[in-house]
Write an enzyme that holds these catalytic residues in place. Sequence first.
Site, PDB file in Angstrom:
ATOM      1  N   TYR A  67       4.768   7.293  14.620  1.00 23.75           N
ATOM      2  CA  TYR A  67       3.533   6.427  14.888  1.00 23.75           C
ATOM      3  C   TYR A  67       2.357   7.244  15.301  1.00 23.75           C
ATOM      4  CZ  TYR A  67       0.407   2.500  15.321  1.00 23.75           C
ATOM      5  OH  TYR A  67      -0.567   1.731  14.949  1.00 23.75           O
TER       6      TYR A  67
ATOM      7  N   SER B 204      -5.758   4.503  16.007  1.00 22.24           N
ATOM      8  CA  SER B 204      -4.708   3.732  17.012  1.00 22.24           C
ATOM      9  C   SER B 204      -5.009   4.742  18.480  1.00 22.24           C
ATOM     10  CB  SER B 204      -3.247   3.568  17.096  1.00 22.24           C
ATOM     11  OG  SER B 204      -2.629   3.118  18.001  1.00 22.24           O
TER      12      SER B 204
ATOM     13  N   ASN C 144      -6.852  -1.018   6.858  1.00 21.15           N
ATOM     14  CA  ASN C 144      -6.425  -1.502   7.912  1.00 21.15           C
ATOM     15  C   ASN C 144      -4.795  -1.949   7.753  1.00 21.15           C
ATOM     16  OD1 ASN C 144      -6.153  -3.603  10.161  1.00 21.15           O
ATOM     17  ND2 ASN C 144      -5.431  -4.788   8.287  1.00 21.15           N
TER      18      ASN C 144
ATOM     19  N   VAL D   8       0.858  -1.190  -0.117  1.00 19.81           N
ATOM     20  CA  VAL D   8       0.016   0.053   0.105  1.00 19.81           C
ATOM     21  C   VAL D   8       0.958   1.386   0.028  1.00 19.81           C
ATOM     22  CG1 VAL D   8      -1.860  -1.284   1.160  1.00 19.81           C
ATOM     23  CG2 VAL D   8      -0.396   0.118   2.583  1.00 19.81           C
TER      24      VAL D   8
END
Length: 248
Positions: free
Chosen positions: A154, A141, A89, A63
């Site tokens: 992240y 998340s 996802n 991706v």
Amino acid sequence: MDVRGRWVLVTGGSRGIGAATVRELAGRGAKVVFTWRTGEREASELARSLPASAEPLALACDVRRPEDIDRVAAEVRSRGIEVDVLVNNAGTPIRGSFEEASAEQWDEAFALHVRAPALFAKAFAPGMKARSRGVIVNVGSVAGLRGVAGITLYCTVKGAVIQMTRAMARDLADAGVRAVCVSPGIIRTDFHRNMSAEQKKLNEEKRIPLHREGRPEEVAQVIAGLVEADYITGENIVVDGGLTMRIA
Ligand code: NDP
């Protein structure tokens, strides 16, 4: 949306939360396309395990590569598949604080976690809008909601996913298409394969109010539930056993 007979596309469907989501949606009667990157064997096994009604189609896709996303979209279209549910996802943990990360690592983190879901949505939203039905589920998340030491990249990209979902939801609402985000806490998948036994013990005894890690199936149930919940859009739903609600 009642998913029976509708096509869903799940990115990163070969393992973990993605595989559980493929199983959950297929179990609710959806037809499924899912992508894999390195897990060809796992993808084939998953496809074989699904009910025939799911008509599973597993496609290779990194991706991070826009040309791979274009190829998946073209393949899906060439088969006459109308994707009504997109679950963005695919993702990996990204270590590193802002002091450690290089410019290339920032680009890579955004390519995987932000640009990819945006490009998948761009590929499939026009069809959803034309049919006046569709749902985009982005996987965020809890790291996108809180500051977590040592993983600035992240935290940043997952925060962007949550915010992108709100903006997408506004762009799509007039056409009757929804966008939602699901933010897992600590879920038992390969994602945490390097977690130490001490960290796991600390999480379960002290940090997670429900005293256990989540299972991928528990996230998949929420994803499927949000797909079916026709009056929710732009929201981020946390699935974390209480991890982020506590202050002590
Ligand atoms: P896993 O490591 O179990 O699975 C990751 C999946 O993403 C695999 O199917 C993998 O494909 C795919 N993938 C990884 N990189 C790429 C890429 N470059 N291109 C295409 N596919 C890719 O992780 P989880 O199931 O735990 O994580 C899924 C999502 O949930 C991620 O977005 C993650 O950030 C998020 N999340 C997970 C948490 C957790 O505790 N587990 C917590 C919070 C968020 P393959 O195996 O074929 O290479």
